[in-house]
Design an enzyme around this catalytic site. Structure first.
Site, PDB file in Angstrom:
ATOM      1  N   ASN A 152     -10.192   0.571  -0.018  1.00 18.61           N
ATOM      2  CA  ASN A 152      -9.160   0.470   1.028  1.00 18.61           C
ATOM      3  C   ASN A 152      -9.698   0.828   2.407  1.00 18.61           C
ATOM      4  O   ASN A 152     -10.318   1.880   2.582  1.00 18.61           O
ATOM      5  CB  ASN A 152      -8.019   1.435   0.709  1.00 18.61           C
ATOM      6  CG  ASN A 152      -7.144   0.950  -0.420  1.00 18.61           C
ATOM      7  OD1 ASN A 152      -7.466  -0.005  -1.104  1.00 18.61           O
ATOM      8  ND2 ASN A 152      -6.025   1.612  -0.610  1.00 18.61           N
ATOM      9  N   GLY A 166      -8.786   5.853   1.360  1.00 19.97           N
ATOM     10  CA  GLY A 166      -9.435   6.677   2.374  1.00 19.97           C
ATOM     11  C   GLY A 166     -10.919   6.379   2.472  1.00 19.97           C
ATOM     12  O   GLY A 166     -11.744   7.282   2.608  1.00 19.97           O
ATOM     13  N   ASP A 175       0.848  -1.192   0.000  1.00 20.98           N
ATOM     14  CA  ASP A 175       0.000   0.000   0.000  1.00 20.98           C
ATOM     15  C   ASP A 175       0.892   1.254   0.000  1.00 20.98           C
ATOM     16  O   ASP A 175       1.836   1.347   0.800  1.00 20.98           O
ATOM     17  CB  ASP A 175      -0.870  -0.038   1.265  1.00 20.98           C
ATOM     18  CG  ASP A 175      -1.944   1.024   1.280  1.00 20.98           C
ATOM     19  OD1 ASP A 175      -2.404   1.428   0.196  1.00 20.98           O
ATOM     20  OD2 ASP A 175      -2.337   1.433   2.390  1.00 20.98           O
ATOM     21  N   ARG A 201      -8.463  -0.169  12.783  1.00 26.27           N
ATOM     22  CA  ARG A 201      -7.782   0.404  13.954  1.00 26.27           C
ATOM     23  C   ARG A 201      -8.799   0.705  15.046  1.00 26.27           C
ATOM     24  O   ARG A 201      -8.567   0.453  16.227  1.00 26.27           O
ATOM     25  CB  ARG A 201      -7.063   1.700  13.563  1.00 26.27           C
ATOM     26  CG  ARG A 201      -5.956   1.495  12.555  1.00 26.27           C
ATOM     27  CD  ARG A 201      -5.325   2.818  12.162  1.00 26.27           C
ATOM     28  NE  ARG A 201      -4.273   2.617  11.170  1.00 26.27           N
ATOM     29  CZ  ARG A 201      -3.359   3.509  10.855  1.00 26.27           C
ATOM     30  NH1 ARG A 201      -3.367   4.685  11.428  1.00 26.27           N
ATOM     31  NH2 ARG A 201      -2.435   3.244   9.948  1.00 26.27           N
ATOM     32  N   LYS A 258     -12.760  12.853   7.682  1.00 31.13           N
ATOM     33  CA  LYS A 258     -12.785  12.940   6.217  1.00 31.13           C
ATOM     34  C   LYS A 258     -13.596  14.132   5.716  1.00 31.13           C
ATOM     35  O   LYS A 258     -13.343  14.643   4.639  1.00 31.13           O
ATOM     36  CB  LYS A 258     -13.357  11.649   5.639  1.00 31.13           C
ATOM     37  CG  LYS A 258     -12.543  10.413   6.038  1.00 31.13           C
ATOM     38  CD  LYS A 258     -12.977   9.197   5.257  1.00 31.13           C
ATOM     39  CE  LYS A 258     -12.358   7.933   5.788  1.00 31.13           C
ATOM     40  NZ  LYS A 258     -10.898   7.910   5.718  1.00 31.13           N
ATOM     41  N   SER A 317     -12.663   4.333   4.687  1.00 32.44           N
ATOM     42  CA  SER A 317     -13.283   3.835   5.919  1.00 32.44           C
ATOM     43  C   SER A 317     -14.571   4.599   6.201  1.00 32.44           C
ATOM     44  O   SER A 317     -14.686   5.790   5.885  1.00 32.44           O
ATOM     45  CB  SER A 317     -12.332   3.988   7.111  1.00 32.44           C
ATOM     46  OG  SER A 317     -11.445   2.893   7.187  1.00 32.44           O
TER      47      SER A 317
HETATM   48  O1  G3H Z   1      -3.191   4.979   3.642  1.00 31.48           O
HETATM   49  C1  G3H Z   1      -2.433   4.752   4.582  1.00 31.48           C
HETATM   50  C2  G3H Z   1      -2.703   3.602   5.462  1.00 31.48           C
HETATM   51  O2  G3H Z   1      -3.721   3.898   6.366  1.00 31.48           O
HETATM   52  C3  G3H Z   1      -1.451   3.115   6.112  1.00 31.48           C
HETATM   53  O3  G3H Z   1      -1.063   3.911   7.177  1.00 31.48           O
HETATM   54  O4  G3H Z   1       1.438   4.189   6.993  1.00 31.48           O
HETATM   55  O5  G3H Z   1       0.252   4.362   9.201  1.00 31.48           O
HETATM   56  O6  G3H Z   1       0.513   2.156   8.050  1.00 31.48           O
HETATM   57  P1  G3H Z   1       0.368   3.648   7.894  1.00 31.48           P
HETATM   58  P1  13P Z   2      -8.791   4.866   5.664  1.00 30.13           P
HETATM   59  O1  13P Z   2      -7.929   5.750   6.504  1.00 30.13           O
HETATM   60  O2  13P Z   2     -10.049   5.563   5.280  1.00 30.13           O
HETATM   61  O3  13P Z   2      -9.042   3.547   6.301  1.00 30.13           O
HETATM   62  O4  13P Z   2      -8.009   4.588   4.286  1.00 30.13           O
HETATM   63  C1  13P Z   2      -7.072   3.555   4.190  1.00 30.13           C
HETATM   64  C2  13P Z   2      -6.294   3.606   2.923  1.00 30.13           C
HETATM   65  O5  13P Z   2      -6.601   4.287   1.981  1.00 30.13           O
HETATM   66  C3  13P Z   2      -5.106   2.753   2.849  1.00 30.13           C
HETATM   67  O6  13P Z   2      -4.409   2.944   1.675  1.00 30.13           O
HETATM   68 ZN    ZN Z   3      -4.478   4.952   0.964  1.00 30.72          ZN
END
Ligand code: G3H
Ligand code: 13P
Ligand code: ZN
Length: 310
Positions: free
Chosen positions: A255, A213, A83, A261, A185, A215
């Protein structure tokens, strides 16, 4: 079955108008919760790890846990995806380690630089049987190491998207239509630019589209966190109905990190609050893992409609 790429998953999702959930992982309980849900729903699933998640979990542990997941769910197509790959080297490391899909996030660069770095990753990935997700447009909020203020939020230009896909040969494209990462958001009403999504699908109908993004920032989980001592006021995400609408209108990959979390944290906080004497990790990680499972199951069945598509 061994790990698969997202190729067949996305082909079928586009034909039958549903989306595949891509869930961020960084520990055993999250992986188990997701896989338990995918098994019960008979759904394909994407496990994804950011570069910081890989640093946290350590790549060897991650690969072994995902290998175990594949053995435990032999009938479920599972893809392992990087990711927000920040650079070519990170993408190469993941491809060499056995990931079946990588994202190169060149959205922080200008168009030409984004094309160049994406093409470089595509060439290496395709030579190794791995698929590539790229991103065009900027999401408001925090993207891994990149911080884009909401004033800079920039929707994806559909005409540029067509040129970008043609020039890079990327396998899927993450677009910006109003979502953002994290728990905050929208300031007012939630709003997504479905008109831009429609235009993009019209111009590149065969390219699977990805929503980052995405969620929901599930209100019950936020409330539960706050009830047991958290301070997460005014959090707001993308409502289920909008995500469902996106799923049936050409978004193939959705995603989700923040909701997992929240799920984990809500249950851990509950145990600590109700039983301050608890210190056996199994006591709080067991309900936390169950909450991850329930959260993923709800999304698969009621929002993305990928149940029974394994
Ligand atoms: O889009 C980002 C994801 O939520 C991953 O976040 O770099 O804190 O693992 P992270
Ligand atoms: P959320 O923060 O909305 O869960 O998005 C996650 C995401 O885009 C990971 O790439
Ligand atoms: Zn992302």
């Amino acid at each position: 079955m061994p790990l698969v790429t997202t190729k067949e998953m996305f082909e079928r999702s586009m034909k039958e108008h549903y989306a595949i959930g891509a869930f961020n992982v960084n520990n055993m309980e999250i992986i188990q919760g997701i896989i338990d849900a995918a098994k019960e729903e008979n759904s394909p699933v994407i496990l994804q790890a950011s570069s910081s998640a890989i640093k946290y979990a350590r790549i060897n542990y991650l690969m072994k846990m995902v290998e175990a997941a594949c053995e435990e769910a032999p009938n479920i197509p599972i893809a392992l995806h990087l990711d927000h790959g920040p650079d070519f080297e990170t993408c190469k490391m993941c491809i060499d380690a056995g990931f079946t899909s990588v994202m190169i996030d060149g959205s922080k660069y200008d168009f030409e630089e984004n094309v160049a770095i994406t093409k470089k990753v595509v060439d290496y990935a395709h030579a190794h049987g791995v698929v590539v997700e790229a991103e065009l447009g900027k999401l408001a909020g925090i993207e891994d190491d990149v911080n884009v203020s909401s004033d800079d939020a920039m929707y994806t230009d559909p005409v540029q998207a067509k040129e970008f896909v043609e020039r890079t040969g990327c396998d899927s494209l993450a677009i910006a239509i109003g979502t953002s990462h994290g728990a905050y958001k929208f300031k007012g009403e939630a709003k997504l630019r479905f008109d831009i999504l429609a235009k993009i699908k019209e111009l590149i109908p065969n390219t699977p589209i990805v929503l980052h993004g995405a969620s929901t920032v599930i209100p019950e989980l936020v409330e539960m966190c706050n009830k047991y001592g958290a301070d997460i006021p005014g959090a707001k995400g993308v409502p289920d109905e909008m995500l469902h609408k996106a799923s049936v209108n050409g978004v193939s990959k959705i995603n989700v990190d923040t909701d997992l979390r929240l799920a984990l944290t809500a249950q851990i906080r509950k145990v600590f609050s109700e039983d301050p004497g608890a210190f056996d990790p199994r006591k709080y990680l067991t309900p936390a893992r169950e909450q991850v499972k329930n959260t993923v199951q709800h999304k698969i069945r009621n929002v993305f409609s990928s149940n029974n598509k394994a």
